[in-house]
Design a protein around this motif. Structure first.
Motif, PDB file in Angstrom:
ATOM      1  N   SER A   1      61.206  58.983 101.838  1.00  0.00           N
ATOM      2  CA  SER A   1      60.173  58.134 101.236  1.00  0.00           C
ATOM      3  C   SER A   1      59.261  58.974 100.345  1.00  0.00           C
ATOM      4  CB  SER A   1      59.345  57.469 102.341  1.00  0.00           C
ATOM      5  OG  SER A   1      58.113  57.039 101.799  1.00  0.00           O
ATOM      6  N   ALA A   2      59.271  58.643  99.051  1.00  0.00           N
ATOM      7  CA  ALA A   2      58.435  59.384  98.096  1.00  0.00           C
ATOM      8  C   ALA A   2      56.955  59.199  98.433  1.00  0.00           C
ATOM      9  CB  ALA A   2      58.724  58.906  96.676  1.00  0.00           C
ATOM     10  N   VAL A   3      56.599  58.002  98.938  1.00  0.00           N
ATOM     11  CA  VAL A   3      55.196  57.745  99.301  1.00  0.00           C
ATOM     12  C   VAL A   3      54.779  58.710 100.421  1.00  0.00           C
ATOM     13  CG1 VAL A   3      53.643  56.056 100.372  1.00  0.00           C
ATOM     14  CG2 VAL A   3      55.214  55.344  98.568  1.00  0.00           C
ATOM     15  N   ASN A   4      55.613  58.812 101.439  1.00  0.00           N
ATOM     16  CA  ASN A   4      55.285  59.719 102.545  1.00  0.00           C
ATOM     17  C   ASN A   4      55.188  61.162 102.084  1.00  0.00           C
ATOM     18  OD1 ASN A   4      55.112  57.710 104.421  1.00  0.00           O
ATOM     19  ND2 ASN A   4      57.182  58.005 105.253  1.00  0.00           N
TER      20      ASN A   4
ATOM     21  N   GLN B   1      54.499  62.313  99.098  1.00  0.00           N
ATOM     22  CA  GLN B   1      53.318  62.505  98.248  1.00  0.00           C
ATOM     23  C   GLN B   1      52.044  62.587  99.093  1.00  0.00           C
ATOM     24  OE1 GLN B   1      53.564  59.780  94.965  1.00  0.00           O
ATOM     25  NE2 GLN B   1      51.529  60.291  94.210  1.00  0.00           N
ATOM     26  N   LEU B   2      51.986  61.718 100.088  1.00  0.00           N
ATOM     27  CA  LEU B   2      50.798  61.659 100.956  1.00  0.00           C
ATOM     28  C   LEU B   2      50.684  62.921 101.825  1.00  0.00           C
ATOM     29  CD1 LEU B   2      48.559  59.660 101.377  1.00  0.00           C
ATOM     30  CD2 LEU B   2      50.010  58.397 102.974  1.00  0.00           C
TER      31      LEU B   2
END
Lengths: 290, 120
Positions: A11-14, A16-17
């Motif tokens: 997951s790119a969101v994970n 990045q976060l």
């Protein structure tokens, strides 16, 4: 310094976060999308990865397989691995801890928990690195000592070499007075022989003579005090006490004479005319480092 | 039930914003990443549902659940969870309906995100 965190999550969101939260506590992160890419990154020489943040559900190679691969690799098995997991995935976390994961990080991410767990894992890794470096230094040191002992044993009989390497031996090496029996010997006719023979012949003969006499000195546990050319001085009863030092000296001298007879017969055929002289003295001597 | 969850839970977003020190530019970037990623996951889920491949739907549904929850898109996260569970159970029959539900919720999520000023 191995302070780099490897984030393994599809997951790119994970990713990045997590990278953002880590940056806020001064930890640099590298991001990869699956287990295969993670193993490739960890296989790079001199990579600075000190902790892995590993998602469980990923394409191609999932978290379980990746964790198992890391833990079965001798070079990587001590690398801390923190599993990234949703609150509804505690069963997976338990399985991963059983497989060797260090800890887990629940989603959604709490920056304080993330910082605490990553810092603890990095501290473990640093401690482990220090231990490994220390063990390597110790191994080198032991290897050096073993080598030095081996070198020492070329010049001293094994029991004397062992003794001088021990704390007791250090005491014995201090100057002291003790009864001892000395055996001294040399080759008769050696000076004339060495004047007329080729240097290679002289050295070849001396090498054989020293080798054979050396065997006898070791066998009778004598202490080689010095040798110079054809002359040898061996004493008994120091530094290792030998109640039968007189008898040992006599037996060794006789054995040397017999050994020489064999050598002399062969040398005579080569045209070397040499004799053997040996003497024994018994009395008090000042020995050790004087 | 997925329908009980809010489409966009602003308290989650507020916590997220606080956790990154009020960095709105980062949140906007993160939402952009989420939008691109979710479009891919929905496409993968469509393909798996059409093929009746329950196993293939698990991973995109799982990731959709996870990233949606991180950004407060809780209804879509709940639908993602239901689809993941159906996929794990090998239950392919209801997948097209589930994915249609996810698509509709996705549209609603986009609208609410735009209203919240999260999209560029």
């Amino acid at each position: 310094m191995s302070d780099l965190a490897l984030i393994v999550d599809d997951s790119a969101v994970n990713r990045q976060l997590l990278a953002r939260h880590l940056a806020s506590i001064g930890i640099e992160a590298r991001e990869v999308v699956d287990g295969r890419a993670a193993l490739a990154a960890l296989a790079e020489p001199d990579n600075d990865v000190g902790v892995v943040l590993l998602d469980v559900v990923m394409p191609d190679m999932d978290g379980y397989e990746t964790l198992a691969a890391i833990k079965s690799d001798e070079a990587l098995r001590h690398l801390p691995v923190i599993m990234i997991s949703g609150v509804d995935e505690l069963d997976s976390v338990v399985r991963c801890i059983q497989l060797g994961a260090t800890d887990y990080l629940p989603k959604p991410f709490n920056p304080t928990i993330l910082a605490a767990r990553v810092r603890a894992s990095l501290a473990d890794k640093r401690m482990r690195d220090v231990e490994v470096a220390h063990a390597a230094e110790q191994a080198t040191l032991l290897q050096t000592i073993a080598l030095q002992k081996e070198e020492l044993s070329r010049f001293l009989s094994p029991q004397v070499a062992a003794l001088v390497s021990s704390p007791e031996g250090q005491l014995l090496l201090a100057g002291h007075r003790r009864e001892a029996t000395a055996v001294f010997c040399d080759l008769r006719g050696f000076t004339a022989f060495s004047d007329s023979a080729e240097p290679e012949e002289v050295l070849g003969m001396l090498r054989e003579y020293h080798s054979k006499m050396g065997e006898l000195i070791v066998r009778y546990e004598g202490t080689l005090e010095h040798f110079a050319g054809d002359g040898l001085m061996v004493f008994f009863n120091d530094p290792v006490p030998q109640p039968d030092h007189v008898e040992r000296a006599v037996r060794m001298a006789v054995a040397m004479r017999e050994m020489f007879a064999g050598l002399a017969a062969r040398w005579a055929r080569l045209g070397f005319e040499l004799g053997f002289g040996v003497g024994i003295a018994c009395g008090y001597a000042t020995l050790g480092r004087i | 039930m997925a329908d009980d969850a809010p489409v966009l839970d602003r308290s989650v977003l507020a916590e997220l914003r606080e956790s990154v020190g009020g960095d709105d530019a980062f949140i906007t970037d993160l939402v952009a990443t989420y939008l691109a990623e979710t479009a891919d996951h929905l496409a993968a889920m469509d393909a798996a549902a059409k093929a009746g491949d329950a196993a293939a739907i698990v991973r995109p549904a799982h990731t959709l659940k996870s990233s949606s929850a991180a950004l407060g898109a809780l209804r879509l996260a709940a639908i993602g969870r239901d689809i993941e569970m159906a996929g794990r159970a090998g239950d392919a029959a209801d997948l097209p309906a589930h994915v249609a539900d996810a698509r509709a919720t996705w549209a609603a999520t986009l609208r609410e995100m735009a209203v919240a000023g999260l999209t560029r």
